[in-house]
Write an enzyme that holds these catalytic residues in place. Structure first.
Site, short mmCIF file in Angstrom:
data_model
loop_
_atom_site.label_atom_id
_atom_site.label_comp_id
_atom_site.label_asym_id
_atom_site.label_seq_id
_atom_site.Cartn_x
_atom_site.Cartn_y
_atom_site.Cartn_z
CG ASP A 190 30.77 33.18 42.13
OD1 ASP A 190 30.22 34.29 42.26
OD2 ASP A 190 30.79 32.32 43.04
CD GLU A 191 33.54 35.02 45.41
OE1 GLU A 191 33.97 36.17 45.53
OE2 GLU A 191 32.68 34.54 46.17
#
Length: 182
Positions: free
Chosen positions: A77-78
């Protein structure tokens, strides 16, 4: 922003686990908006994740987990916050450990500059899938405006500043150039 990246990541994780497969999730250590070591979506989905920062060796972390269980997929994620070296580590996980990696992140920052992680993911990824969101005018949103506490557009500042809808708004290129949020 607001395209459903984390929701899509969590759905992919669920699909693997529903079939009895093991996943490993990574989230940036500095994003504690929804709890430390959590990936959360705006619609309420959440999962535990290992934390990474710029010094984390993602390949080593993955190999440590492989000592205790087989892994069928790595989800990040990110991913815009990854370093060039970490993106290379992800390619090693795919190429040498034969584990698929799904990385979710933004292409560019609020100044329309690429993030380091995004730049190398765009360069080295085997496949790119764009998750689209729309501007308030209905066009495809490709840029992000950063806002201050009074909803004024900010054009300068550090690249890294964690925030959600209270700090950022997705807009098309035209509204980005004009600095218009609505």
């Amino acid at each position: 922003m607001n395209a459903g990246k984390s929701t899509t990541l969590l759905q992919s994780d669920y699909n693997y686990r529903e079939r009895g497969m093991n996943t490993l999730l990574f989230a940036p250590s500095f994003d504690d908006r929804f709890g430390i070591g959590k990936i959360s979506s705006r619609i309420g989905l959440q999962a535990d994740a290992l934390l990474y920062d710029q010094s984390t060796d993602l390949c080593v972390e993955t190999q440590e987990v492989l000592k205790t269980k087989k892994l069928h997929c790595i989800l990040v994620d990110e991913a815009q916050f990854l370093t060039k070296v970490q993106v290379l580590q992800l390619t090693d996980i795919v190429d040498e450990l034969d584990i698929p990696v799904l990385a979710y992140g933004l292409r560019n920052d609020f100044q329309a500059e690429p993030f380091e992680g995004s730049k190398y993911l765009l360069t080295w990824a085997d496949q790119l899938i764009e998750i689209k969101t729309i501007c308030h005018c209905g066009k495809k949103a490709t840029h992000v405006l950063r806002l201050d506490q009074d909803m004024n557009v900010i054009k300068d500042g550090e690249q890294l500043q964690i925030g959600g809808n209270e700090r950022y708004i997705s807009v098309c290129r035209w509204h980005y150039k004009k600095g218009q949020i609505a």
